[in-house]
Motif scaffolding. Sequence first.
Motif, mmCIF file in Angstrom:
data_model
loop_
_atom_site.group_PDB
_atom_site.id
_atom_site.type_symbol
_atom_site.label_atom_id
_atom_site.label_comp_id
_atom_site.label_asym_id
_atom_site.label_seq_id
_atom_site.Cartn_x
_atom_site.Cartn_y
_atom_site.Cartn_z
ATOM 1 N N ILE A 151 0.793 -1.225 0.000
ATOM 2 C CA ILE A 151 0.000 0.000 0.000
ATOM 3 C C ILE A 151 0.833 1.287 0.000
ATOM 4 O O ILE A 151 1.924 1.329 0.547
ATOM 5 N N ASP A 152 0.274 2.300 -0.613
ATOM 6 C CA ASP A 152 0.907 3.611 -0.669
ATOM 7 C C ASP A 152 -0.210 4.645 -0.787
ATOM 8 O O ASP A 152 -0.688 4.947 -1.876
ATOM 9 N N HIS A 153 -0.663 5.133 0.343
ATOM 10 C CA HIS A 153 -1.802 6.047 0.352
ATOM 11 C C HIS A 153 -1.685 6.966 1.560
ATOM 12 O O HIS A 153 -1.244 6.522 2.627
ATOM 13 N N PRO A 154 -2.087 8.222 1.420
ATOM 14 C CA PRO A 154 -1.927 9.164 2.539
ATOM 15 C C PRO A 154 -2.652 8.762 3.828
ATOM 16 O O PRO A 154 -2.268 9.203 4.907
ATOM 17 N N PHE A 155 -3.683 7.939 3.741
ATOM 18 C CA PHE A 155 -4.410 7.589 4.964
ATOM 19 C C PHE A 155 -4.166 6.140 5.390
ATOM 20 O O PHE A 155 -4.936 5.559 6.157
ATOM 21 N N LEU A 156 -3.087 5.581 4.866
ATOM 22 C CA LEU A 156 -2.699 4.211 5.249
ATOM 23 C C LEU A 156 -1.236 4.220 5.666
ATOM 24 O O LEU A 156 -0.479 5.105 5.243
ATOM 25 N N PRO A 157 -0.810 3.271 6.484
ATOM 26 C CA PRO A 157 0.564 3.334 6.991
ATOM 27 C C PRO A 157 1.611 3.115 5.901
ATOM 28 O O PRO A 157 1.392 2.343 4.980
ATOM 29 N N THR A 158 2.708 3.816 6.067
ATOM 30 C CA THR A 158 3.848 3.590 5.187
ATOM 31 C C THR A 158 4.786 2.621 5.895
ATOM 32 O O THR A 158 5.130 2.837 7.058
ATOM 33 N N LEU A 159 5.155 1.579 5.195
ATOM 34 C CA LEU A 159 6.121 0.629 5.756
ATOM 35 C C LEU A 159 7.509 1.045 5.286
ATOM 36 O O LEU A 159 7.779 1.049 4.089
ATOM 37 N N TYR A 160 8.363 1.422 6.216
ATOM 38 C CA TYR A 160 9.695 1.898 5.849
ATOM 39 C C TYR A 160 10.702 0.763 5.763
ATOM 40 O O TYR A 160 11.642 0.826 4.995
ATOM 41 N N ALA A 161 10.536 -0.243 6.583
ATOM 42 C CA ALA A 161 11.475 -1.361 6.560
ATOM 43 C C ALA A 161 10.816 -2.584 7.192
ATOM 44 O O ALA A 161 9.958 -2.435 8.066
ATOM 45 N N ALA A 162 11.212 -3.726 6.711
ATOM 46 C CA ALA A 162 10.734 -4.988 7.305
ATOM 47 C C ALA A 162 11.941 -5.906 7.409
ATOM 48 O O ALA A 162 12.657 -6.096 6.431
ATOM 49 N N PHE A 163 12.215 -6.397 8.612
ATOM 50 C CA PHE A 163 13.379 -7.283 8.777
ATOM 51 C C PHE A 163 13.113 -8.252 9.907
ATOM 52 O O PHE A 163 12.134 -8.112 10.658
ATOM 53 N N GLU A 164 13.980 -9.240 9.976
ATOM 54 C CA GLU A 164 13.831 -10.229 11.043
ATOM 55 C C GLU A 164 15.029 -10.147 11.957
ATOM 56 O O GLU A 164 16.144 -9.841 11.519
ATOM 57 N N ALA A 165 14.794 -10.374 13.214
ATOM 58 C CA ALA A 165 15.867 -10.356 14.186
ATOM 59 C C ALA A 165 15.599 -11.507 15.137
ATOM 60 O O ALA A 165 14.574 -11.509 15.807
ATOM 61 N N SER A 166 16.506 -12.484 15.143
ATOM 62 C CA SER A 166 16.267 -13.690 15.926
ATOM 63 C C SER A 166 14.895 -14.244 15.528
ATOM 64 O O SER A 166 14.599 -14.348 14.344
ATOM 65 N N HIS A 167 14.012 -14.532 16.509
ATOM 66 C CA HIS A 167 12.703 -15.060 16.127
ATOM 67 C C HIS A 167 11.649 -13.960 16.098
ATOM 68 O O HIS A 167 10.456 -14.213 16.232
ATOM 69 N N TYR A 168 12.091 -12.720 15.952
ATOM 70 C CA TYR A 168 11.150 -11.609 15.867
ATOM 71 C C TYR A 168 11.067 -11.083 14.442
ATOM 72 O O TYR A 168 12.067 -11.022 13.740
ATOM 73 N N SER A 169 9.885 -10.699 14.105
ATOM 74 C CA SER A 169 9.657 -10.102 12.803
ATOM 75 C C SER A 169 9.320 -8.636 13.070
ATOM 76 O O SER A 169 8.430 -8.341 13.862
ATOM 77 N N CYS A 170 10.065 -7.721 12.448
ATOM 78 C CA CYS A 170 9.901 -6.297 12.782
ATOM 79 C C CYS A 170 9.428 -5.505 11.568
ATOM 80 O O CYS A 170 9.959 -5.661 10.473
ATOM 81 N N LEU A 171 8.435 -4.673 11.808
ATOM 82 C CA LEU A 171 7.912 -3.807 10.755
ATOM 83 C C LEU A 171 8.076 -2.364 11.211
ATOM 84 O O LEU A 171 7.550 -1.978 12.262
ATOM 85 N N VAL A 172 8.821 -1.580 10.444
ATOM 86 C CA VAL A 172 9.030 -0.181 10.819
ATOM 87 C C VAL A 172 8.051 0.670 10.008
ATOM 88 O O VAL A 172 8.094 0.689 8.784
ATOM 89 N N MET A 173 7.156 1.335 10.736
ATOM 90 C CA MET A 173 6.076 2.060 10.072
ATOM 91 C C MET A 173 6.061 3.515 10.513
ATOM 92 O O MET A 173 6.776 3.896 11.435
ATOM 93 N N GLU A 174 5.179 4.228 9.872
ATOM 94 C CA GLU A 174 4.977 5.616 10.253
ATOM 95 C C GLU A 174 4.393 5.683 11.669
ATOM 96 O O GLU A 174 3.514 4.897 12.011
#
Length: 483
Positions: free
Chosen positions: A142-165
């Motif tokens: 998605i890419d829309h002014p009223f929806l979240p922007t995902l800046y990065a997605a990565f995994e660390a150990s058994h965690y899944s991380c999503l960096v958002m607005e």
Amino acid sequence: MAAIAKDESDYDSSCSSITLPDSTRSWMSNLSFGSQRRRSSSSATDGTSPVQKPHKANEVAWEAMRWLRGAKGEVGLENFRLLRRLGSGDIGNVYLCQIRKPTPTARVGQCCYAMKVVDREAVCVRNKERRAEMEKEILKMIDHPFLPTLYAAFEASHYSCLVMEFCPGGDLYAARLRQPAKRFSISSAKFYAAEIILALEYLHMMGIVYRDLKPENVLVRHDGHIMLSDFDLCLKCDVVPKLIRSRTTASDVTERYVRSYSTSSTTSCAAVPIKPVLSCFSIARRRKPTTVTTITEHADDDGYREEFDTEPELVAEPINARSKSFVGTHEYLAPEVISGQGHGSAVDWWTVGIFLYEMLYGKTPFKGENNEKTLMNILRQPLTFPRIGFSSSKEYEEMVKVEDLIKKLLVKNPKKRIGSLKGSIEIKRHEFFKGVNWALIRSVRPPHIPNSDHLNPRSKNPKLSKQQRQQPYQIPSDRFDYF
Ligand SMILES: Nc1ncnc2c1ncn2[C@@H]1O[C@H](COP(=O)(O)OP(=O)(O)OP(=O)(O)O)[C@@H](O)[C@H]1O
């Protein structure tokens, strides 16, 4: 209000009772905070490059990500400083974070993000991998002014991380509770509903049925505009655009003609007196005298109504998508979801009706003593509106219009519900939204702009203590799985 999910068709997992992950395992300890930070294995951030998110490409948050990728090669957990926990959801915790210093400019260093950290092992034990995957997949699309922007997605150990607005304004549920009599004004409700409709319209055109609209999932950005959050209950389907040739009445045509050329916008959403754009997908309509067929329908103010053939309209929303999953939040569930007869994008228009009702009256229309009664009420109880006082005749007129829209959104038969034939355009054309400049709403001043004290050490969620960082993952007590 807790979300429920019972999946029958679109997810391959069935949600069962809550199974806590190994409680002795430290959920936060492996995140390696502070100086004892371990290097995490981070995967490529595919699908999150600025090229694919053009509307944000020039903002400092992307500049910071570009710098991070250039300087460090890839983005990982070790590049971020987690400042405080913003909240906990069904499948993870969300943290306020900043890029670790040294950063090239102070501007980059001050940029705030929200990081959703999902414990993949816990999610797996609880059979919710599909939901976590769905959320990531959709955020990447998605890419829309009223929806979240995902800046990065990565995994660390058994965690899944999503960096958002990051949205510093909290959610609309909390915002409603701060209003006089715990109700929003009609103009505020109109503003928020209009932005939500645009977000849902975009999602539908991307083949996504959101299914979990509720004030708790509508976050307020730093500029007061909204951002829908929480995409783990979405239904993804193929969209096959359709051309619909519909018939319309003379009064509709005249009304639209007048609306198109009217510059007397008075609502807060329509501050800019520019010709309103009804839909980016509506084909410009002119009266075509050669195709006029005059059919007397029934008498109106002028004694008759005429019906005209109109230009065909492109409908690019998944009107006919079908899922039998039992997902959503009790008070917001559409009748077709409860009865399991199969549902599509019309469920989102139902939830817009409930949302508007709650914003204006401070409660949802079908709430019962318990969840079962609520579900029965949704299926059987006729819609009624509480009596409230009005300060002016203008307010009364607006209330009449919004109640008419809510009635049309809360039609129990999804096939007869507004939006079920041509999608969002039917709702955007409703009298309640007359004068709303849909194309420029993101430039309109919102009803409330949050103050920017989220970095203040005394702000609501205190900084994480060392002890908190070591705590095992806790499923919040107010959350539950219905099945
Ligand atoms: N981008 C964001 N900016 C600020 N706060 C956020 C952001 N995203 C989430 N939050 C906060 O974190 C909380 C948890 O969010 P999350 O999306 O994990 O779960 P949820 O909305 O409670 O839903 P679910 O449990 O169904 O996944 C939210 O209630 C909200 O307060």
